[in-house]
Design an enzyme around this catalytic site. Structure first.
Site, mmCIF file in Angstrom:
data_model
loop_
_atom_site.group_PDB
_atom_site.id
_atom_site.type_symbol
_atom_site.label_atom_id
_atom_site.label_comp_id
_atom_site.label_asym_id
_atom_site.label_seq_id
_atom_site.Cartn_x
_atom_site.Cartn_y
_atom_site.Cartn_z
ATOM 1 N N CYS A 36 14.256 -32.854 6.749
ATOM 2 C CA CYS A 36 15.583 -32.347 7.113
ATOM 3 C C CYS A 36 15.813 -32.652 8.597
ATOM 4 O O CYS A 36 14.960 -32.349 9.431
ATOM 5 C CB CYS A 36 15.632 -30.840 6.861
ATOM 6 S SG CYS A 36 17.103 -30.054 7.528
ATOM 7 N N CYS A 52 14.224 -24.164 4.573
ATOM 8 C CA CYS A 52 14.619 -25.417 3.938
ATOM 9 C C CYS A 52 13.343 -26.092 3.443
ATOM 10 O O CYS A 52 12.336 -26.134 4.142
ATOM 11 C CB CYS A 52 15.330 -26.304 4.959
ATOM 12 S SG CYS A 52 15.590 -27.977 4.356
ATOM 13 N N GLU A 98 14.684 3.428 44.187
ATOM 14 C CA GLU A 98 14.011 2.242 43.629
ATOM 15 C C GLU A 98 14.519 1.994 42.213
ATOM 16 O O GLU A 98 15.076 2.900 41.588
ATOM 17 C CB GLU A 98 12.487 2.415 43.653
ATOM 18 C CG GLU A 98 12.003 3.733 43.121
ATOM 19 C CD GLU A 98 10.523 3.998 43.460
ATOM 20 O OE1 GLU A 98 9.807 4.453 42.554
ATOM 21 O OE2 GLU A 98 10.101 3.753 44.594
ATOM 22 N N TYR A 133 4.539 2.716 41.183
ATOM 23 C CA TYR A 133 5.510 3.497 41.955
ATOM 24 C C TYR A 133 5.125 4.960 42.159
ATOM 25 O O TYR A 133 5.928 5.750 42.630
ATOM 26 C CB TYR A 133 6.890 3.417 41.311
ATOM 27 C CG TYR A 133 6.906 3.718 39.818
ATOM 28 C CD1 TYR A 133 6.553 4.963 39.340
ATOM 29 C CD2 TYR A 133 7.251 2.735 38.896
ATOM 30 C CE1 TYR A 133 6.543 5.237 37.986
ATOM 31 C CE2 TYR A 133 7.257 2.997 37.538
ATOM 32 C CZ TYR A 133 6.898 4.247 37.091
ATOM 33 O OH TYR A 133 6.885 4.513 35.758
ATOM 34 N N CYS A 141 20.209 -25.866 1.984
ATOM 35 C CA CYS A 141 20.162 -26.005 3.443
ATOM 36 C C CYS A 141 21.515 -26.511 3.957
ATOM 37 O O CYS A 141 22.021 -27.515 3.459
ATOM 38 C CB CYS A 141 19.054 -26.984 3.825
ATOM 39 S SG CYS A 141 19.097 -27.444 5.563
ATOM 40 N N ASP A 149 12.441 -0.623 32.969
ATOM 41 C CA ASP A 149 12.491 -0.273 31.557
ATOM 42 C C ASP A 149 11.267 -0.845 30.853
ATOM 43 O O ASP A 149 11.309 -1.921 30.269
ATOM 44 C CB ASP A 149 13.783 -0.846 30.952
ATOM 45 C CG ASP A 149 14.199 -0.062 29.731
ATOM 46 O OD1 ASP A 149 13.524 0.939 29.414
ATOM 47 O OD2 ASP A 149 15.191 -0.452 29.090
ATOM 48 N N CYS A 208 20.872 -30.363 5.324
ATOM 49 C CA CYS A 208 20.547 -31.510 4.474
ATOM 50 C C CYS A 208 20.835 -31.271 2.990
ATOM 51 O O CYS A 208 20.692 -32.173 2.174
ATOM 52 C CB CYS A 208 19.081 -31.912 4.669
ATOM 53 S SG CYS A 208 17.943 -30.716 3.966
ATOM 54 N N LYS A 262 21.276 6.593 35.917
ATOM 55 C CA LYS A 262 21.303 5.490 34.942
ATOM 56 C C LYS A 262 22.490 4.538 35.144
ATOM 57 O O LYS A 262 23.512 4.914 35.689
ATOM 58 C CB LYS A 262 21.375 6.066 33.512
ATOM 59 C CG LYS A 262 20.212 6.959 33.137
ATOM 60 C CD LYS A 262 18.906 6.217 33.142
ATOM 61 C CE LYS A 262 18.206 6.022 31.851
ATOM 62 N NZ LYS A 262 18.266 6.805 30.711
ATOM 63 N N LYS A 312 14.756 1.707 38.264
ATOM 64 C CA LYS A 312 14.063 2.341 37.147
ATOM 65 C C LYS A 312 13.701 1.225 36.177
ATOM 66 O O LYS A 312 14.570 0.627 35.538
ATOM 67 C CB LYS A 312 14.960 3.376 36.476
ATOM 68 C CG LYS A 312 14.228 4.181 35.424
ATOM 69 C CD LYS A 312 15.065 5.370 34.979
ATOM 70 C CE LYS A 312 14.286 6.305 34.072
ATOM 71 N NZ LYS A 312 13.775 5.682 32.865
HETATM 72 S S1 IVH Z 1 8.763 8.150 38.934
HETATM 73 C C1 IVH Z 1 7.629 12.328 38.676
HETATM 74 N N1 IVH Z 1 9.771 5.795 39.339
HETATM 75 O O1 IVH Z 1 10.915 6.636 33.939
HETATM 76 C C2 IVH Z 1 8.252 11.038 38.586
HETATM 77 N N2 IVH Z 1 9.530 6.550 37.098
HETATM 78 O O2 IVH Z 1 12.122 9.099 32.786
HETATM 79 C C3 IVH Z 1 7.571 10.152 37.692
HETATM 80 N N3 IVH Z 1 10.208 4.932 35.422
HETATM 81 O O3 IVH Z 1 8.030 8.128 32.628
HETATM 82 C C4 IVH Z 1 8.267 8.916 37.443
HETATM 83 N N4 IVH Z 1 10.780 3.340 36.811
HETATM 84 O O4 IVH Z 1 8.089 5.603 32.834
HETATM 85 C C5 IVH Z 1 9.424 6.707 38.426
HETATM 86 N N5 IVH Z 1 10.601 3.691 39.831
HETATM 87 C C6 IVH Z 1 10.251 4.603 38.935
HETATM 88 C C7 IVH Z 1 10.372 4.390 37.555
HETATM 89 C C8 IVH Z 1 10.009 5.390 36.663
HETATM 90 C C9 IVH Z 1 10.668 3.675 35.552
HETATM 91 C C10 IVH Z 1 10.002 5.603 34.126
HETATM 92 C C11 IVH Z 1 8.647 6.233 33.946
HETATM 93 C C12 IVH Z 1 8.887 7.659 33.625
HETATM 94 C C13 IVH Z 1 10.298 7.636 33.181
HETATM 95 C C14 IVH Z 1 10.923 8.978 33.446
#
Ligand code: IVH
Length: 671
Positions: free
Chosen positions: A437, A432, A118, A232, A414, A122, A417, A320, A120
């Site tokens: 302007c 300004c 899935e 998640y 400015c 941010d 103007c 990553k 990750k």
């Molecule tokens: S699972 C035991 N799933 O990544 C596993 N974490 O570096 C717990 N995060 O603190 C996390 N997307 O804030 C999981 N699909 C995802 C995620 C996810 C983002 C973040 C989460 C966690 C950090 C770990």
């Protein structure tokens, strides 16, 4: 006096509205498949709010209206997680992921297993606790063991339900769900643009914006930030058992908890690597930031068997993406002038590809930022894209300096103007000083016409710039003196586009008080403050008359905002423009009093032209009596009012057996 019958009726209607709103929340946030327009949704919400205002005793804690409203906190309490919130080990290339797969296989011996991959997200990790299906507590991850109590802030997140859907199967007595609160790229860009204009510090990226918004002591600020959530993981779950992670996600979804749609089952590590590649390509199309994929062993029994090591599970890894950064050269620094006159320095760079997008401009925000990062003309810099916004310079590679780099200082005049530039002692922004302007005038008018403000279709910034340059617009009030014959003479306008613009200007004259207040472009008055003012005062004149003290006393308005409103409305020039805008036909609805009237709950649809009434007038009559007007025919409609030359709505109404009435009958009902 409110009699009991009314209250009973109101309670029934409120319960019906809550069910409807919850259903539409689920359709919108979880299934991503709304059935009604935003406008219709807002109407349902407003109606429920009205009823709850009139009968506060009818408010339930899990009512969809209870997303905002808690008073500000002094400080956050702390929450100890019943199970620690773990972190993840990282992999930065496919070799490292293959090593992870090898470790898992070794530990599991010859057991068969599959992965779930899935995105990750941010954002900011959080936990939400549901007891018997009702949201009772929210917390941040903190150090994994103890986090902060952000219950009231989490409550404001629109995609987090306050109650689990009963239709989604047996509701667990206790469910701790975990996930990520984030800010969509678009919302982030908008928020930063506003902050920049208003001289406030911008957020570096959507994650910081989400975290900053969640850490607000006043939940109303959080509510104004448009946050979202993906769930998640689970902490403790009592009264629910899942065999696999993917089953759990399915159950989440059925309960109305928002789950990311980009989730795949991968039976081999090669599939996971392919998924990683395809998601990295898709990354820029998503409206939220992701920084990789998370790979998890799907079977929960095998997860338990694998266990954890130093606060990270052995059954999961974060794989990553490449960072969205690149190195390039600063060729020039230019200065742009915004709506409030703010001068924003912008670096012009050698075009460079950053995470798949060609970049050649980066905002430098203000002089302090330039000084802090010590950016000079000719510098080699690291640029970064955060969301879909203007890229930023992260750092200067000072070791690349040749000695020929030139320092930059914001000019004292400015660039548009030539007027003097001022910088208030407590501000980072230079402005300004000339309110006429052309740059300020253009941005002010574009803002006035923009979607969240007067919503004048076809009056985008390009057209505004053109009309200002041609001398047709000097203030926002001039919009209402534009004539089709003047427009057609201009480049970019044909007979039809000119007619369309004039029509949308006419249509846009009817607005709400909060939109009008927001449209004026008063510094520090965003959508939220404008709403607060519109709720507090019945008319624009009342806001104009309000004293400074009176403004400061309003809960959500601080002294700086109050001062800004007060001085803006007292400047002759502004007062004159407002007067002209109103004199030229702009009208607004005052906050409508609750009409639990004879037409409460009744829905009308109009088709064709009436002899003696305009649609808008008819609509007002219906609403004044507590009814509402829909745009299309559905089974929920009670009456279709047919005038001359009715459209297809008439046939549709006939088909599903909705009562069709003529103008006379309509007048009788509403008289
Ligand atoms: S699972 C035991 N799933 O990544 C596993 N974490 O570096 C717990 N995060 O603190 C996390 N997307 O804030 C999981 N699909 C995802 C995620 C996810 C983002 C973040 C989460 C966690 C950090 C770990």
């Amino acid at each position: 006096m409110i009699d009991l019958a009314d209250k009973k009726k109101a309670a029934k209607e409120a319960a019906g509205l809550r069910d409807k709103i919850r259903h539409h929340n689920y359709r919108y946030h979880v299934l991503d498949s709304p059935e009604i327009s935003d406008k219709e949704y807002d109407r349902l919400m407003r109606r429920l709010e009205e009823i709850e205002q009139l009968f506060p005793e009818l408010v339930t804690p899990d009512s969809p209206t209870q997303k905002v409203g808690a008073p500000p906190l002094e400080e956050f309490g702390s929450v100890t997680h019943s199970l620690p919130m773990l972190s993840l080990q990282n992999a930065f290339n496919s070799d490292e992921v293959v090593l992870f797969d090898g470790r898992v296989k070794k530990l599991l011996g010859d057991k068969e297993f599959e992965y779930v991959a899935e995105p990750k997200i941010d954002g900011l990790a959080m936990e939400a606790v549901y007891r018997d299906g009702v949201f009772v507590q929210g917390s941040t991850r903190g150090d994994g063991v103890t986090g902060e109590d952000i219950t009231e802030n989490l409550r404001t997140v629109r995609s987090l339900p306050l109650r689990l859907r009963k239709a989604g199967g047996k509701i667990p007595s206790l469910l701790e769900v975990r996930g990520e609160v984030y800010m969509a790229k678009r919302d982030f860009a908008e928020l930063n643009m506003r902050r920049e204009e208003e001289g406030e510090q911008v957020f570096a990226n959507p994650r910081n914006a989400a975290a900053g918004s969640m850490r607000q002591l006043d939940p109303r600020v959080t509510a104004s930030r448009n946050l979202d959530v993906f769930l998640y993981a689970a902490g403790t779950a009592e009264g629910a058992a899942f065999e696999t992670h993917s089953d759990m996600l399915e159950a989440f979804k059925a309960w109305g908890l928002r789950v990311n749609p980009e989730t795949r089952i991968c039976s081999t590590i090669d599939e996971a690597v392919t998924f990683h590649e395809s998601l990295e390509t898709k990354r820029k199309k998503l409206d939220y930031e992701i920084d990789g994929i998370v790979l998890k062993v799907n079977s929960l029994a095998l997860q338990r068997e694998l266990g954890e090591i130093s606060r990270s599970p052995r059954w999961a890894i974060a794989y990553k993406f490449e960072p969205e950064q690149a190195i390039t050269l600063v060729k020039d620094i230019i200065v742009q002038v915004g709506r409030t006159g703010a001068l924003t320095p912008v670096a012009i760079m050698d075009p460079v590809n950053v995470g798949g997008v060609e970049v050649e401009r980066a905002t430098l925000h203000n002089q302090d930022e330039i000084d802090r990062k010590d950016v000079r003309l000719g510098d080699t810099v690291v640029v970064q894209r955060a969301g879909d916004v203007i890229p930023e310079i992260v750092e200067v590679l000072k070791e690349k300096r040749t000695g020929r780099e030139k320092k930059f200082t914001i000019p004292e005049r400015c660039p548009v103007c030539g007027s003097d530039v001022h910088r208030a002692p407590d501000e980072a922004v230079s402005r300004c000083s000339n309110m006429s302007c052309p740059a300020i005038v253009k941005r002010t008018i574009s803002h006035f016409a923009s979607k969240g403000a007067m919503d004048i279709d076809g009056l985008g910034w390009r057209i505004v710039d053109q009309l200002v340059d041609e001398g047709l617009l000097k203030t926002v009030a001039d919009i209402y003196t534009l004539r089709q014959e003047d427009l057609v003479k201009m480049e970019r306008f044909a007979e039809r586009s000119a007619a369309n613009l004039i029509r949308s200007i006419e249509d846009g004259k009817k607005t709400s008080l909060s939109r009008l207040v927001y449209a004026l472009g008063i510094r520090h008055v965003g959508v939220h403050v404008a709403r607060v003012l519109a709720e507090r005062f019945p008319s624009l004149e009342d806001i104009e008359r309000a004293g400074l003290e009176e403004l400061i006393e309003i809960k959500e308005i601080g002294p700086i905002v109050a001062e800004s409103i007060y001085t803006f409305l007292r400047q002759d020039r502004n007062a004159q423009v407002i007067e002209q805008v109103l004199a030229r036909g702009v009208t607004y609805e005052k906050a409508a009093p609750l009409g639990l009237g004879p037409l409460t709950g009744k829905v009308f649809v109009f088709t064709g032209t009436m002899k003696s009434l305009k649609r808008s007038e008819a609509k007002k009559m219906v609403e004044a009596l507590g009814g509402r007007v829909a745009s299309g025919v559905s089974s929920k409609v009670d009456y279709v009012v047919a005038g001359a030359d009715p459209g297809s709505k008439l046939a549709e109404a006939g088909k599903i057996g909705i009562e069709i009435i003529n103008e006379e009958a309509f007048k009788k009902i509403t008289s």
